[in-house]
Scaffold this motif. Structure first.
Motif, PDB file in Angstrom:
ATOM      1  N   PHE A  15       0.802  -1.224   0.000  1.00 30.38           N
ATOM      2  CA  PHE A  15       0.000   0.000   0.000  1.00 30.38           C
ATOM      3  C   PHE A  15       0.837   1.276   0.000  1.00 30.38           C
ATOM      4  CE2 PHE A  15      -2.969  -3.227   1.465  1.00 30.38           C
ATOM      5  CZ  PHE A  15      -4.080  -2.937   0.689  1.00 30.38           C
ATOM      6  N   GLY A  16       2.102   1.158  -0.384  1.00 27.48           N
ATOM      7  CA  GLY A  16       2.916   2.344  -0.638  1.00 27.48           C
ATOM      8  C   GLY A  16       3.627   2.916   0.560  1.00 27.48           C
ATOM      9  N   GLY A  17       3.738   2.143   1.661  1.00 30.10           N
ATOM     10  CA  GLY A  17       4.421   2.648   2.844  1.00 30.10           C
ATOM     11  C   GLY A  17       5.856   3.060   2.548  1.00 30.10           C
ATOM     12  N   SER A  18       6.280   4.143   3.151  1.00 29.46           N
ATOM     13  CA  SER A  18       7.640   4.647   2.950  1.00 29.46           C
ATOM     14  C   SER A  18       8.610   3.886   3.850  1.00 29.46           C
ATOM     15  CB  SER A  18       7.697   6.155   3.261  1.00 29.46           C
ATOM     16  OG  SER A  18       8.986   6.668   2.996  1.00 29.46           O
ATOM     17  N   VAL A  19       8.656   2.582   3.647  1.00 34.50           N
ATOM     18  CA  VAL A  19       9.509   1.688   4.434  1.00 34.50           C
ATOM     19  C   VAL A  19      10.211   0.725   3.485  1.00 34.50           C
ATOM     20  CG1 VAL A  19       8.103   1.828   6.524  1.00 34.50           C
ATOM     21  CG2 VAL A  19       7.604   0.069   4.820  1.00 34.50           C
ATOM     22  N   GLY A  20      11.337   0.179   3.939  1.00 31.68           N
ATOM     23  CA  GLY A  20      12.095  -0.753   3.131  1.00 31.68           C
ATOM     24  C   GLY A  20      11.702  -2.199   3.394  1.00 31.68           C
ATOM     25  N   PRO A  21      12.084  -3.109   2.488  1.00 30.64           N
ATOM     26  CA  PRO A  21      11.741  -4.528   2.648  1.00 30.64           C
ATOM     27  C   PRO A  21      12.695  -5.272   3.562  1.00 30.64           C
ATOM     28  CG  PRO A  21      12.936  -4.215   0.602  1.00 30.64           C
ATOM     29  CD  PRO A  21      12.794  -2.842   1.227  1.00 30.64           C
ATOM     30  N   GLU A  22      13.765  -4.615   4.031  1.00 26.12           N
ATOM     31  CA  GLU A  22      14.827  -5.348   4.723  1.00 26.12           C
ATOM     32  C   GLU A  22      14.389  -5.899   6.069  1.00 26.12           C
ATOM     33  OE1 GLU A  22      15.575  -0.919   5.565  1.00 26.12           O
ATOM     34  OE2 GLU A  22      14.949  -2.165   3.873  1.00 26.12           O
ATOM     35  N   SER A  23      13.448  -5.244   6.739  1.00 25.66           N
ATOM     36  CA  SER A  23      13.018  -5.718   8.050  1.00 25.66           C
ATOM     37  C   SER A  23      12.322  -7.071   7.935  1.00 25.66           C
ATOM     38  CB  SER A  23      12.078  -4.693   8.696  1.00 25.66           C
ATOM     39  OG  SER A  23      11.709  -5.096   9.983  1.00 25.66           O
ATOM     40  N   GLY A  24      11.327  -7.157   7.073  1.00 28.83           N
ATOM     41  CA  GLY A  24      10.632  -8.428   6.868  1.00 28.83           C
ATOM     42  C   GLY A  24      11.548  -9.487   6.303  1.00 28.83           C
ATOM     43  N   LEU A  25      12.458  -9.083   5.408  1.00 33.40           N
ATOM     44  CA  LEU A  25      13.373 -10.048   4.791  1.00 33.40           C
ATOM     45  C   LEU A  25      14.331 -10.633   5.824  1.00 33.40           C
ATOM     46  CD1 LEU A  25      14.425 -11.412   2.245  1.00 33.40           C
ATOM     47  CD2 LEU A  25      15.884  -9.417   1.852  1.00 33.40           C
ATOM     48  N   VAL A  26      14.859  -9.794   6.710  1.00 26.58           N
ATOM     49  CA  VAL A  26      15.776 -10.285   7.744  1.00 26.58           C
ATOM     50  C   VAL A  26      15.058 -11.237   8.689  1.00 26.58           C
ATOM     51  CG1 VAL A  26      17.083  -9.579   9.787  1.00 26.58           C
ATOM     52  CG2 VAL A  26      17.410  -8.380   7.639  1.00 26.58           C
ATOM     53  N   CYS A  27      13.838 -10.891   9.097  1.00 26.95           N
ATOM     54  CA  CYS A  27      13.060 -11.786   9.966  1.00 26.95           C
ATOM     55  C   CYS A  27      12.805 -13.126   9.273  1.00 26.95           C
ATOM     56  CB  CYS A  27      11.733 -11.140  10.353  1.00 26.95           C
ATOM     57  SG  CYS A  27      11.899  -9.716  11.464  1.00 26.95           S
ATOM     58  N   LEU A  28      12.481 -13.068   7.977  1.00 23.91           N
ATOM     59  CA  LEU A  28      12.240 -14.295   7.218  1.00 23.91           C
ATOM     60  C   LEU A  28      13.504 -15.138   7.133  1.00 23.91           C
ATOM     61  CD1 LEU A  28      10.400 -16.026   5.394  1.00 23.91           C
ATOM     62  CD2 LEU A  28      11.152 -14.615   3.461  1.00 23.91           C
ATOM     63  N   THR A  47       8.015  10.356  -2.399  1.00 22.40           N
ATOM     64  CA  THR A  47       8.226  10.124  -0.972  1.00 22.40           C
ATOM     65  C   THR A  47       7.606   8.814  -0.519  1.00 22.40           C
ATOM     66  OG1 THR A  47       6.222  11.376  -0.427  1.00 22.40           O
ATOM     67  CG2 THR A  47       8.303  12.597  -0.466  1.00 22.40           C
ATOM     68  N   MET A  48       6.838   8.154  -1.391  1.00 27.32           N
ATOM     69  CA  MET A  48       6.210   6.888  -1.043  1.00 27.32           C
ATOM     70  C   MET A  48       7.151   5.726  -1.367  1.00 27.32           C
ATOM     71  SD  MET A  48       2.328   7.561  -2.415  1.00 27.32           S
ATOM     72  CE  MET A  48       1.723   5.993  -1.782  1.00 27.32           C
ATOM     73  N   PHE A  49       6.785   4.542  -0.918  1.00 21.58           N
ATOM     74  CA  PHE A  49       7.514   3.293  -1.161  1.00 21.58           C
ATOM     75  C   PHE A  49       8.913   3.338  -0.530  1.00 21.58           C
ATOM     76  CE2 PHE A  49       4.663   4.190  -4.745  1.00 21.58           C
ATOM     77  CZ  PHE A  49       3.758   3.159  -4.586  1.00 21.58           C
ATOM     78  N   SER A  50       9.681   2.293  -0.753  1.00 22.26           N
ATOM     79  CA  SER A  50      10.989   2.188  -0.100  1.00 22.26           C
ATOM     80  C   SER A  50      12.012   3.149  -0.692  1.00 22.26           C
ATOM     81  CB  SER A  50      11.511   0.756  -0.230  1.00 22.26           C
ATOM     82  OG  SER A  50      11.854   0.465  -1.572  1.00 22.26           O
TER      83      SER A  50
END
Length: 434
Positions: A110-123, A285-288
């Motif tokens: 949904f366009g959050g201004s966050v990176g994928p690394e947090s979920g990827l590291v947990c996975l 400003t949206m997305f990672s």
């Protein structure tokens, strides 16, 4: 001896299959993340013209994120919390990986201004400890089978080992089996799994398209006159780092009050509202920011310098709003994009080398936020040309060694790089004295 070699071959075959499973799951995670973003923000808008589409989708995303977090809790963990958990306990639970993955998808879709690394590291951490548990169960199965009937065929035993992969996480975690396992055998099994996983991941990228591409900037010429602007650029990066920390503190205080009242849904919806309003006016400003890094490198001249600086600064604010309001994810990609945007804006204003400007600003920004010069330098090397390693090292250590006031620190327990070194030396002297 021959029987031992046969047993090791069975274990290595199992390790190879485990590596394949890990590679496929990681590739699917990244591929589905990109597919979801494309569906919501490219395919659907191309078939229907909806006014205020960005705002509507961000509000819908906030509502879904809030409901999900109310039902399952704050997932995914931040990368720092996940690493700290492994460091403190020597373990990372994997029974909730599906919840972690879905939560990470929601913020990205949904366009959050966050990176994928947090979920990827947990996975990745969850899959690593799942693999360790699988190796333990498989080795115990192998030893039990041959102990009961030494004449069993290798194919039969291997099939029994593969049955362990169908076990539930609760059953795996509660299994007390601890078979004898030499250190060298553990290392061989782990390396086999890792190498096979990497090969399969690269093969999947080659066959079906890259699931995730890390942008890497090109090098450029740096003239003598450009070096006189380094102090100004570094000061701007450090200032941007302090802005990030101030935004983080303000967002934490505001959204934290709602969290304490169990208003998770309102929290996430407010975050979505702010994201939608700002994203409508400033879409970059949206997305990672990962997909826009390469774009801004070649098209920065199409924007006015003040607009580039504004985009980078607003993204620092928006990333904190998203994370603190429940749109959980990483902050590395957005922060690096902000450094690029501000760096290119200052380069245009000051007439300095583009690559020097973005390297110095981004290094100072990361060094200030992380307060870990080595970690900031490691991130810089991934995204920036190795030819600028000297500037990266100098600025990362200069910014990372400037102490940040305790209320603004990312980790309140950390007193900064210099204090950490002094404390470590004092502790070693005390241990030697004792």
């Amino acid at each position: 001896m021959k029987r031992q070699k046969s047993h090791r071959m069975l274990e290595l075959c199992f390790a190879a299959v485990t590596g394949i499973v890990i590679a496929v799951l990681v590739w699917l995670y990244l591929k589905l993340a990109n597919a979801g973003i494309s569906l919501i923000w490219e395919i659907i808008p191309s078939h229907m013209n909806i006014r205020y589409y960005t705002l509507i989708m961000c509000l819908a995303g906030g509502l879904i994120v809030g409901i999900f977090h109310r039902a399952y809790g704050p997932y995914p963990e931040s990368m720092a919390d996940a690493v700290r958990r492994v460091r403190d306990t020597g373990y990372y639970p994997f029974k909730n990986l599906h919840i972690t993955t879905i939560a990470a998808f929601l913020s990205l879709f949904f366009g959050g201004s966050v990176g994928p690394e947090s979920g990827l590291v947990c996975l990745l951490l969850g899959l690593c400890f799942w693999a360790i548990a699988q190796f333990r169960l498989a080795r115990n199965t192998l030893q039990t089978c041959f102990a009961e009937n030494p004449g069993l065929s290798g194919g039969y035993v291997l099939r029994q080992m593969f049955k362990c992969m169908r076990y539930s996480a609760d059953r795996i975690e509660s299994d007390p089996a601890e078979p004898e396992w030499k250190r060298s055998e553990q290392i061989t099994t782990g390396v086999t799994t890792g190498v096979i996983a990497l090969i399969i991941y690269l093969l999947l990228n080659r066959l079906f398209g890259s699931a995730f591409t890390i942008p890497h900037l090109d090098s450029g010429e740096i003239y003598m006159r450009d070096r006189f602007s380094v102090l100004l650029l570094a000061a701007a990066g450090i200032g941007a780092g302090y802005l990030y920390l101030i935004f983080r503190k303000a967002a934490s205080l505001f959204f934290g009050r709602l969290r304490t009242r169990r208003l998770d849904i309102l929290n996430a919806v407010l975050g979505g509202l702010i994201l939608g309003l700002i994203g409508t006016a400033l879409p970059m400003t949206m997305f990672s920011g990962g997909s826009d890094m390469q774009l801004i490198q070649y098209e920065y001249y199409q924007y006015t310098p003040w607009l580039l600086i504004l985009i980078g600064t607003v993204k620092l604010f928006l990333t904190n709003v998203c994370i603190e309001s429940g749109w959980r994810g990483g902050h590395f990609f957005p922060v690096i994009f902000s450094g690029l945007s501000i760096g290119y804006g200052l380069s245009t204003l000051l007439g300095t080398s583009q690559i020097l400007s973005v390297v110095v600003v981004t290094a100072a920004l990361l060094g200030t936020i992380l307060q870990q010069p080595i970690g900031a330098l490691a991130l810089m090397v991934i995204f920036f040309p190795i030819e600028e390693i000297g500037w990266m090292t100098l600025i990362c250590f200069a910014a990372g060694c400037i102490p940040v006031p305790p209320p603004l620190r990312m980790n309140p327990d950390s007193k900064g790089f210099i204090c950490g070194l002094v404390h470590r030396k004092d502790r070693k002297k005390l241990e030697m004295h004792e």
